[in-house]
Design a protein around this motif. Structure first.
Motif: not given
Ligand SMILES: Nc1ncnc2c1ncn2[C@@H]1O[C@H](COP(=O)(O)OP(=O)(O)O)[C@@H](O)[C@H]1O
Length: 316
Positions: A87, A91, A110, A185, A203, A249, A252-253, A256, A271
């Motif tokens: 991860y 980045m 991306k 994951q 994480m 985040q 996001i989690f 996930v 988005r």
């Molecule tokens: N599966 C994942 N697990 C953990 N963090 C994630 C995951 N998907 C996305 N993120 C977090 O969300 C942020 C934004 O993701 P995203 O919008 O897909 O853009 P990018 O990956 O191009 O930066 C990522 O930089 C990361 O920190």
């Protein structure tokens, strides 16, 4: 809570938080601090990632202690250590790529994220999807790329005559890392039913452990302290950004852990598309015919995937 409601709330949460996050990120990284001779830009990218991970960690800890009672976590430590590494690398690669390719090119690249997440999920986490699911996901990704593509982005032959430059390689590497993160994951979900708060906490813990020594060795930590000393106002921008990021985040989690990394990557990729589409309408610009067609393809793909792309999370 009903699954559909949870999905909708998380998706809206991701859209809102990352919309605000994007504005703050642009203000921080493109803005100029100070006046006259003291003018300077904020360039401590790694230190920025570090601050974000620390705030994310504290946020997860607070949530677990109050609202999210998630019990014991049985997830293998190796999974957390490995997925945090991929991860962070994802980045770092996508940020580094910006030194060679333009921002729109990087975003377009991306936007392909659901594809590696899907492929590596199948190869490494033994996920399986019906054929039509591949088609719907491909439609969404193809539509988004077709929408964002600008002729001026046409890859110009590099000086050595090849069409692929170092920036493109970095974007490709970043996508591979995203796919690996997703695959690990997927395994955590299948083998340990890992919960959102535990994933977020661990994480970010590992990420802090990786990035911490890196910012000390590269001298970025001292640079950051110096910058804060010269322009104390940056602390607010940093904190606001980190809080918006932490809230985002969390959603996001939830996505996930409850629905899997693939639906999560479809939401985060959509988005980006909706942000661009929204700004086109907001500023009264017109869509090109190609963009209209692309928009229809994206919506059709998203609709078909939500209606008919369901899988019962079965293993091969
Ligand atoms: N599966 C994942 N697990 C953990 N963090 C994630 C995951 N998907 C996305 N993120 C977090 O969300 C942020 C934004 O993701 P995203 O919008 O897909 O853009 P990018 O990956 O191009 O930066 C990522 O930089 C990361 O920190």
């Amino acid at each position: 809570m009903e699954k559909r409601t949870k999905f909708a709330i998380s998706a809206v949460g991701i859209f809102t938080c990352y919309f605000y996050f994007g504005i703050l990120q642009e203000r921080l990284t493109k803005g100029i601090y100070g006046e006259g001779e003291n003018e300077e830009r904020f360039t401590c990218v790694l230190a920025l990632v570090f601050v974000q991970c620390v705030v994310n960690y504290l946020f997860a800890k607070m949530m677990l202690a109050t609202f999210l009672k998630q019990g014991e976590d049985t997830t293998r430590t190796f999974y957390y250590a490995a997925s945090s590494m991929t991860y962070i690398l994802a980045m770092v690669c996508s940020n580094m790529a910006l030194q060679w390719v333009s921002y729109p090119t990087q975003v377009i690249g991306k936007s392909g994220k659901p594809i590696p997440v899907m492929i590596l999920g199948v190869l490494l986490a033994r996920k399986s999807y019906p054929l039509k699911k591949y088609l719907f996901v491909l439609m969404v990704v193809f539509g988004i790329i077709m929408f964002m593509y600008k002729d001026s982005n046409k890859s110009v032959a590099q000086s050595d005559g090849s069409f692929i430059g170092f920036g493109e390689v970095l974007v490709f590497l970043s996508l591979t890392m995203d796919g690996l993160t997703g695959a690990i994951q997927d395994r955590m979900r299948a083998e340990h039913s890992s919960k959102s708060g535990h994933m977020m906490l661990n994480m970010n813990f590992w990420s802090v452990a990786y990035v911490g020594p890196a910012i000390i060795l590269t001298g970025e930590f001292t640079q950051l302290l110096g910058f804060v000393d010269r322009h104390p106002v940056v602390v607010w921008d940093l904190l606001l950004l980190a809080v918006a990021g932490a809230l985002g985040q969390m959603f996001i989690f939830i996505m996930v852990a409850d629905f899997g990394p693939l639906p999560c990557s479809i939401v985060t990729t959509s988005r980006k598309f909706f942000t661009v589409l929204g700004s086109v309408f907001l500023f009264g610009n017109k869509l090109l015919p190609r963009q209209w067609i692309a928009t229809i393809i994206v919506f059709a793909g998203l609709f078909l995937d939500s209606m008919y792309g369901k899988t019962a999370d079965k293993k091969k």
